[in-house]
Design an enzyme around this catalytic site. Structure first.
Site, PDB file in Angstrom:
ATOM      1  N   TRP A 142      60.608  -6.910   2.269  1.00 14.01           N
ATOM      2  CA  TRP A 142      59.896  -7.971   1.093  1.00 14.01           C
ATOM      3  C   TRP A 142      61.070  -8.404   0.309  1.00 14.01           C
ATOM      4  O   TRP A 142      61.242  -9.329  -0.103  1.00 14.01           O
ATOM      5  CB  TRP A 142      58.620  -7.525   0.513  1.00 14.01           C
ATOM      6  CG  TRP A 142      57.445  -7.353   1.566  1.00 14.01           C
ATOM      7  CD1 TRP A 142      56.970  -6.330   1.899  1.00 14.01           C
ATOM      8  CD2 TRP A 142      56.791  -8.429   2.385  1.00 14.01           C
ATOM      9  NE1 TRP A 142      56.018  -6.783   2.773  1.00 14.01           N
ATOM     10  CE2 TRP A 142      56.018  -7.887   3.202  1.00 14.01           C
ATOM     11  CE3 TRP A 142      57.276  -9.667   2.154  1.00 14.01           C
ATOM     12  CZ2 TRP A 142      55.205  -8.663   3.903  1.00 14.01           C
ATOM     13  CZ3 TRP A 142      56.312 -10.595   3.192  1.00 14.01           C
ATOM     14  CH2 TRP A 142      55.522 -10.007   4.053  1.00 14.01           C
TER      15      TRP A 142
ATOM     16  N   ASP B  99      58.161  -7.267  -7.918  1.00 12.42           N
ATOM     17  CA  ASP B  99      57.199  -7.747  -6.733  1.00 12.42           C
ATOM     18  C   ASP B  99      56.296  -6.471  -6.838  1.00 12.42           C
ATOM     19  O   ASP B  99      56.608  -5.483  -6.203  1.00 12.42           O
ATOM     20  CB  ASP B  99      57.820  -7.755  -5.685  1.00 12.42           C
ATOM     21  CG  ASP B  99      56.821  -8.090  -4.569  1.00 12.42           C
ATOM     22  OD1 ASP B  99      55.840  -8.217  -4.813  1.00 12.42           O
ATOM     23  OD2 ASP B  99      57.152  -8.650  -3.277  1.00 12.42           O
TER      24      ASP B  99
ATOM     25  N   LYS C 292      46.172  -7.470  -1.984  1.00 15.29           N
ATOM     26  CA  LYS C 292      46.228  -6.089  -1.790  1.00 15.29           C
ATOM     27  C   LYS C 292      45.298  -5.268  -2.792  1.00 15.29           C
ATOM     28  O   LYS C 292      44.228  -4.942  -2.283  1.00 15.29           O
ATOM     29  CB  LYS C 292      47.571  -5.525  -1.698  1.00 15.29           C
ATOM     30  CG  LYS C 292      48.257  -5.816  -0.438  1.00 15.29           C
ATOM     31  CD  LYS C 292      49.617  -6.344  -0.921  1.00 15.29           C
ATOM     32  CE  LYS C 292      50.370  -7.600   0.078  1.00 15.29           C
ATOM     33  NZ  LYS C 292      50.141  -7.087   1.526  1.00 15.29           N
TER      34      LYS C 292
END
Ligand SMILES: Cc1ncc(COP(=O)(O)O)c(C=O)c1O
Length: 362
Positions: A104, A173, A197
Site C-alpha cells: 500500500w 494511511d 476494515k
C-alpha cells in the site's frame, strides 16, 4: 430471521459489530419513522444531515480533534487518497517524503511519482520482504509532508510508535488500524482510512485534514479532486455514499458507547492479538512472518510447514465456520485479520482449531 454467522477473519471488507448489523436490520425499512429506508432518503434531508454530522462529532470525540481539523468522507476509497494527497498537498520546490513498508505504501509512492512530484523515499523494508517497520531514517523537515502506512494489512506489520518529526506534517494511511487505538493527532496534517476494515462498508475513506494543509490546495484542480470542495460542502458537493456514512456512524457509536472509547478498544485489541501471537510463538508448527517488534495487532500473518498444509488449514477452518484465513494472494500463507469487530470468542475458537490442526497434522 438471522442465519448462522461465521467467525469472520476477512481482511476487508471485514467483520462489522453484530449489534451494528442488527440495528441496521431493525431500522432498514423505516428509518426513524420516515417511512423510508436510509438508502431512500435525500442526502439533503434532515435525516441524513443528522447522520453525517453525528458521524463527524463522534470521530472528533474519539480522536480528541480540535476545530482546526476537518472530518471528510470522500468516495474512491483509500486508493483515491494516494492520488489526492500529492495533488493537493505537495508544495512547489519541496519534496514529498514517504516510508515504504509494503504494497500500500508502494502504491501511494507510485501515485506521487506519476504526477511528477519530487518523491523522496526515506526508508524501505523491502530488502527483508517488508517484514519489519524501519526505525533508522533521516526525516526531511522541509519536505511537504511525510507519508507512512500505519498498519500493513498484507504483511502484518504495524507502527507501534509513529515517526518523530519537528516541522514536517505527518500523513498516514490508517485504513487497517483506524480507531483501533488512541494516538496524538498533533503532528498529523492528514489521516485517512478506507472504511471497509475497521469502520464500515467499502467505497469511502474517512479523511481528517488540518485546515492549514487544505489551504495548500491549488485552484486549478478538478473540483472533485480538491479537499477544499469537500470542506466547503460538508462532504456533499455531490451525492455522498449515504449508506456507508450511516454505517460508519453506527460503528463509531458502538466504539464510543458499547466499547467505551479508544483506550478500551486498544486494550481489547492487545488481548486478542496477544492470544494468537503467544500460541504462534510457542509452536514450531506455525511460524509468524513479521518481526516481533513490528507485528500488527490487526493482521496476524503466519505460515505452516508447507503450502499444502496451508491450503488444508484454510479449507478445514472454513468447514468449521472460520472464514477468511487465506493470506493475501500476493504473498500466500495464512492471515487472521482481527479488526475491532472481531470478538474474543472468535479468537478463542481459532486458537482451538489451530491447536487441533497442529496435533492432527504435525
Ligand atoms: C493499508 C491499506 N491502504 C489502502 C488500501 C486500499 O483501500 P481501498 O480499496 O479503499 O482503495 C488497503 C486495502 O484495501 C489497505 O489495507
Amino acid at each position: 430471521m438471522m442465519g448462522k454467522r461465521i467467525h469472520n477473519f476477512n481482511a476487508g471488507p471485514a467483520a462489522l459489530p453484530l449489534p451494528v448489523l442488527e440495528e441496521i436490520q431493525e431500522e432498514f425499512v423505516d428509518y426513524k419513522g420516515s417511512g423510508m429506508s436510509i438508502t431512500e432518503v435525500s442526502h439533503r434531508s434532515k435525516w441524513f444531515d443528522d447522520v453525517i454530522n453525528e458521524a463527524e462529532e463522534r470521530a472528533r470525540r474519539l480522536l480528541k480533534l480540535g476545530d482546526d481539523f476537518k472530518v471528510l468522507f470522500i468516495q474512491g476509497g483509500a486508493s483515491l487518497q494516494f492520488c489526492m494527497i500529492p495533488m493537493n498537498l505537495a508544495l512547489v520546490g519541496k519534496p514529498v517524503s514517504y516510508i515504504n513498508t509494503g504494497t500500500w505504501s508502494t502504491k501511494a509512492i507510485k501515485e506521487a511519482s506519476i504526477q511528477g512530484k519530487d518523491v523522496q523515499v526515506l526508508a524501505s523494508s523491502e530488502e527483508k520482504d517488508f517484514s519489519y517497520i524501519p526505525t533508522d531514517f533521516q526525516v526531511i523537515e522541509e519536505a511537504s509532508y511525510l507519508h507512512f502506512t500505519s498498519n500493513n494489512t498484507i504483511k502484518g506489520t504495524q507502527w507501534m510508535e509513529f515517526p518523530q518529526v519537528k516541522d514536517v506534517p505527518l500523513i498516514s494511511d490508517m485504513s487497517s488500524d483506524f480507531l483501533s487505538r488512541p494516538f496524538d493527532v498533533g503532528p498529523f496534517g492528514l489521516i485517512y482510512a478506507g472504511a471497509q476494515k475497521n469502520i464500515g462498508p467499502s467505497g469511502t475513506a474517512m479523511v481528517i485534514i488540518r485546515q492549514d494543509m487544505a489551504e495548500r490546495t491549488p485552484e486549478d484542480l478538478p473540483t472533485m479532486l480538491k479537499y477544499t470542495t469537500f470542506i466547503e460542502k460538508n462532504s456533499m458537493f455531490n451525492t455522498p455514499s449515504c449508506f456507508t456514512i450511516y454505517v460508519i456512524n453506527l460503528v463509531l457509536k458502538w466504539i464510543e458507547e458499547t466499547i467505551g472509547g479508544l483506550e478500551e478498544m486498544a486494550r481489547i485489541n492487545q488481548e486478542k492479538a496477544g492470544i494468537l501471537y503467544d500460541s504462534i510463538d510457542q509452536s514450531d508448527f506455525y511460524r509468524g512472518t513479521a518481526a516481533k517488534e513490528s507485528r500488527s495487532l490487526m493482521n496476524v500473518t503466519f505460515r505452516l510447514p508447507s503450502e499444502d498444509l496451508e491450503s488444508k488449514f484454510v479449507a478445514e477452518a472454513a468447514k468449521e465456520g472460520l472464514g477468511g484465513l487465506k493470506g493475501h494472494r500476493s504473498v500466500g500463507g495464512c492471515r487472521a485479520s482481527i479488526y475491532n469487530a472481531t470478538g474474543i470468542d472468535s479468537i478463542k475458537t481459532l486458537l482451538e482449531f489451530m491447536t487441533e490442526f497442529e496435533n492432527k497434522e504435525r
